[in-house]
Design a protein around this motif. Structure first.
Motif, PDB file in Angstrom:
ATOM      1  N   THR A 132      -1.415   6.028   7.029  1.00 19.39           N
ATOM      2  CA  THR A 132      -1.432   4.573   6.867  1.00 19.39           C
ATOM      3  C   THR A 132      -0.418   3.882   7.783  1.00 19.39           C
ATOM      4  O   THR A 132      -0.764   2.888   8.432  1.00 19.39           O
ATOM      5  N   THR A 141       0.836  -1.197   0.000  1.00 19.44           N
ATOM      6  CA  THR A 141       0.000   0.000   0.000  1.00 19.44           C
ATOM      7  C   THR A 141       0.866   1.241   0.000  1.00 19.44           C
ATOM      8  O   THR A 141       2.038   1.200   0.388  1.00 19.44           O
ATOM      9  N   ARG A 167      -3.242   5.060   0.833  1.00 17.46           N
ATOM     10  CA  ARG A 167      -4.612   4.613   0.566  1.00 17.46           C
ATOM     11  C   ARG A 167      -5.265   4.184   1.879  1.00 17.46           C
ATOM     12  O   ARG A 167      -5.866   3.119   1.971  1.00 17.46           O
ATOM     13  N   GLU A 176     -12.607  -5.468  -1.274  1.00 17.80           N
ATOM     14  CA  GLU A 176     -13.414  -5.825  -0.114  1.00 17.80           C
ATOM     15  C   GLU A 176     -13.701  -7.316  -0.192  1.00 17.80           C
ATOM     16  O   GLU A 176     -14.262  -7.798  -1.170  1.00 17.80           O
ATOM     17  N   LEU A 178      -8.977   2.761   2.055  1.00 13.98           N
ATOM     18  CA  LEU A 178      -9.110   1.524   1.283  1.00 13.98           C
ATOM     19  C   LEU A 178      -8.338   0.378   1.935  1.00 13.98           C
ATOM     20  O   LEU A 178      -8.837  -0.741   2.053  1.00 13.98           O
ATOM     21  N   ARG A 228     -10.134  -0.874   5.044  1.00 12.80           N
ATOM     22  CA  ARG A 228     -11.305  -1.692   4.707  1.00 12.80           C
ATOM     23  C   ARG A 228     -10.896  -3.077   4.213  1.00 12.80           C
ATOM     24  O   ARG A 228     -11.488  -4.072   4.597  1.00 12.80           O
ATOM     25  N   THR A 229      -9.870  -3.128   3.376  1.00 11.03           N
ATOM     26  CA  THR A 229      -9.392  -4.428   2.888  1.00 11.03           C
ATOM     27  C   THR A 229      -8.962  -5.306   4.057  1.00 11.03           C
ATOM     28  O   THR A 229      -9.384  -6.462   4.161  1.00 11.03           O
ATOM     29  N   ASP A 271      -4.787  -6.855  -3.156  1.00 14.21           N
ATOM     30  CA  ASP A 271      -4.766  -5.448  -3.541  1.00 14.21           C
ATOM     31  C   ASP A 271      -5.278  -4.656  -2.353  1.00 14.21           C
ATOM     32  O   ASP A 271      -6.100  -5.144  -1.573  1.00 14.21           O
ATOM     33  N   ASP A 272      -4.818  -3.425  -2.219  1.00 13.59           N
ATOM     34  CA  ASP A 272      -5.226  -2.616  -1.067  1.00 13.59           C
ATOM     35  C   ASP A 272      -6.535  -1.874  -1.309  1.00 13.59           C
ATOM     36  O   ASP A 272      -6.876  -0.972  -0.563  1.00 13.59           O
ATOM     37  N   ASP A 273      -7.275  -2.281  -2.314  1.00 13.40           N
ATOM     38  CA  ASP A 273      -8.540  -1.599  -2.603  1.00 13.40           C
ATOM     39  C   ASP A 273      -9.681  -2.582  -2.858  1.00 13.40           C
ATOM     40  O   ASP A 273     -10.610  -2.289  -3.591  1.00 13.40           O
TER      41      ASP A 273
END
Length: 173
Positions: free
Chosen positions: A75, A41, A44, A131, A47, A50-51, A127-129
């Motif tokens: 972060t 990451t 972000r 869910e 995001l 949430r991930t 990926d850091d985006d």
């Protein structure tokens, strides 16, 4: 090529010395972790949070390594708190000026080096985006076992239209 390899190894050693957290032995079920999730990451925060929350909600025992490539948006502080709370097992906080332009490739090498002693059988690239909406690890392992005779080593469990458009699957099951 040799120059780049030497530069990468030198940079990795410098960054490795800044790893702020040692990781205790982490066990998955009744033995050592056989799978590790790795996420990269940079800047972000919402995001990435949430991930990680959704991974933890659906795969509570999956050990996670997060590599931050020099975020300045809070972060690193969030990752530090998540590590301290046991939500992620390993964190590497890179200083941005030391991260080469090819950030993700550099972080992949770092991640593999950091997990070498863990000897994971499976690595889950996050990926850091994204869910996570359901448990996935057992399904993924079963699919890889099923496809072993076809020499399949990489699968995706994405069911997102945009991701499918950007990264089309070669085969569906």
């Amino acid at each position: 090529k040799r120059f780049l390899q030497k530069e990468m190894e030198t940079t990795f050693r410098r960054i490795e010395t800044r790893m702020v957290f040692g990781a205790e032995d982490f066990h998955y079920r009744d033995g050592p972790a056989k799978a590790w999730a790795v996420m990269f990451t940079r800047d972000r925060l919402p995001l990435a949070r949430r991930t990680l929350q959704t991974v933890r909600a659906h795969e509570p025992a999956l050990p996670i390594l997060v590599i931050d490539n020099g975020s300045a948006d809070g972060t690193p502080e969030m990752l530090t708190k998540m590590h301290d709370g046991g939500l992620i097992q390993k964190v590497l906080l890179n200083a941005h000026p030391d991260v080469p332009q090819w950030q993700k490739s550099f972080a992949v090498v770092q991640g593999l080096k950091l997990l070498a002693l863990e000897r994971p059988k499976w690595i889950i690239w996050l990926d850091d985006d994204i869910e996570i909406t359901r448990p996935f690890l057992q399904t993924a392992i079963a699919l890889l076992d099923l496809l072993a005779a076809e020499r399949v080593k990489v699968i995706t469990l994405m069911d997102d239209d945009e991701q499918e458009q950007n990264h089309p699957a070669l085969k569906y099951m």
